[in-house]
Design an enzyme around this catalytic site. Sequence first.
Site, PDB file in Angstrom:
ATOM      1  N   ARG A   1       0.807  -1.237   0.000  1.00  0.00           N
ATOM      2  CA  ARG A   1       0.000   0.000   0.000  1.00  0.00           C
ATOM      3  C   ARG A   1       0.839   1.287   0.000  1.00  0.00           C
ATOM      4  O   ARG A   1       0.349   2.354   0.376  1.00  0.00           O
ATOM      5  CB  ARG A   1      -0.980   0.047   1.201  1.00  0.00           C
ATOM      6  CG  ARG A   1      -2.044  -1.009   1.156  1.00  0.00           C
ATOM      7  CD  ARG A   1      -2.917  -0.924  -0.113  1.00  0.00           C
ATOM      8  NE  ARG A   1      -3.744  -2.095  -0.190  1.00  0.00           N
ATOM      9  CZ  ARG A   1      -3.351  -3.233  -0.797  1.00  0.00           C
ATOM     10  NH1 ARG A   1      -2.184  -3.326  -1.419  1.00  0.00           N
ATOM     11  NH2 ARG A   1      -4.144  -4.274  -0.810  1.00  0.00           N
TER      12      ARG A   1
ATOM     13  N   SER B   1     -11.297  -0.365   2.132  1.00  0.00           N
ATOM     14  CA  SER B   1     -10.773  -0.630   3.486  1.00  0.00           C
ATOM     15  C   SER B   1     -10.296   0.680   4.088  1.00  0.00           C
ATOM     16  O   SER B   1      -9.491   1.381   3.476  1.00  0.00           O
ATOM     17  CB  SER B   1      -9.599  -1.600   3.419  1.00  0.00           C
ATOM     18  OG  SER B   1     -10.045  -2.832   2.930  1.00  0.00           O
TER      19      SER B   1
ATOM     20  N   GLU C   1      -6.061   4.022   5.580  1.00  0.00           N
ATOM     21  CA  GLU C   1      -5.569   3.823   4.206  1.00  0.00           C
ATOM     22  C   GLU C   1      -5.947   5.003   3.288  1.00  0.00           C
ATOM     23  O   GLU C   1      -5.115   5.438   2.488  1.00  0.00           O
ATOM     24  CB  GLU C   1      -6.157   2.511   3.661  1.00  0.00           C
ATOM     25  CG  GLU C   1      -5.608   2.126   2.311  1.00  0.00           C
ATOM     26  CD  GLU C   1      -6.175   0.817   1.800  1.00  0.00           C
ATOM     27  OE1 GLU C   1      -6.013  -0.214   2.473  1.00  0.00           O
ATOM     28  OE2 GLU C   1      -6.792   0.832   0.725  1.00  0.00           O
TER      29      GLU C   1
END
Length: 348
Positions: free
Chosen positions: A164, A241, A342
């Site tokens: 990520r 998410s 995130e």
Amino acid sequence: MTIREHVPLAPLTTMQVGGPARYLVEAASEDEVRQAVDFAHAKAVPLFVLGGGSNLLVADSGWPGLVLKVAIGGITQQDEDGAVLFDAGAGVDWDQFVARAVASDCAGVECLSGIPGSVGGTPMQNVGAYGQEVSDTVESVRALDLKANRVVVLPEEACGFHYRTSIFNTAERGRYIILRVTYRLTQDGTPSLKYADLQKHFAASGSPPSLAQVRAAVRQIRQSKGMLIVPGDADSRSAGSFFKNPVLSEVQFHDLASRAELKGLKIPSYPALDAQRKVSAAWLVEHSGFAKGFTLGVAGISRKHALALINTGSASAADIVRLKETIQRGVEQAWGILLEPEPVFVGF
Ligand SMILES: Cc1cc2nc3c(=O)[nH]c(=O)nc-3n(C[C@H](O)[C@H](O)[C@H](O)COP(=O)(O)OP(=O)(O)OC[C@H]3O[C@@H](n4cnc5c(N)ncnc54)[C@H](O)[C@@H]3O)c2cc1C
């Protein structure tokens, strides 16, 4: 190129939250991107680059400067030594790109079916799902380097991809406007079936699934988890998410696992790079008193996925932040781990 003023940003995001942009422009070519940057300089206002708005939480006060929505289109494909190089404009819808690759019998991105957003958004956080990440296939990224004021082509090695993260959302945040991305896909390749949910899906079928079947299965599994944008489905009014899976050292992981064991629980985890373990953020949320469907006012947790914070109808950014902080506090108190968000926070 039209520059609009006081444009609501909420409808341009999947969470549908947040205030207006002082200025907003859609740039459909590299030249227009440059003109937009010049406009922001001339007005001395901050610049924010918008893709599909699927990984954002926009503040209720909105964005005080120029929002530049990258709308560069076009996909070309070229054969090279058994591989196919697909070059796509940053404004191309990601799932349409995946559909095109699968229809061309090219493997490498089929497990990333159904992820919302734009092609240009994918290198930012090295988008990944169901055992694939774009770093597996990105050949190069063409970008406007705002520091050097020129267009550059960054090979995959220069993008610093990890879980990520990339240089684009860490060390070089704000430096590059992504214009195009080239992906190296495998002609007639076999689909990736690394993920347990996918293996289960195809367990009963006698023959190996095709790329198209894997794409359909991924979209179906995503929909069952509220991770596919379906108009009218409140559970998909999210930024995907909301928390990253924490990556722990072996020592931290063993400490956590033994505390879970004392409660008679086993925490799901996966090996990560360099003797680390990635633990399930969804599990931590659910085992800290926040079940799927939990609500705090008009913000809530999806009924289908513990990691998706949703706008149940009329939530403000402040409502989402209050929920995020409540969950972070709860998980930290229960397990001593601070969950890291995130999505990108815009205008806070
Ligand atoms: C239902 C749902 C499911 C999701 N599932 C997943 C998943 O499985 N895996 C996953 O990794 N993500 C997932 N996401 C998150 C999101 O879809 C991805 O991160 C997506 O790649 C974001 O792209 P975007 O174009 O929407 O970017 P935006 O949300 O518009 O922007 C995100 C960041 O990228 C920057 N950016 C966007 N385009 C450019 C550009 N051209 N140049 C420079 N900077 C740019 C923005 O400035 C911002 O910092 C999901 C989101 C939702 C809503």
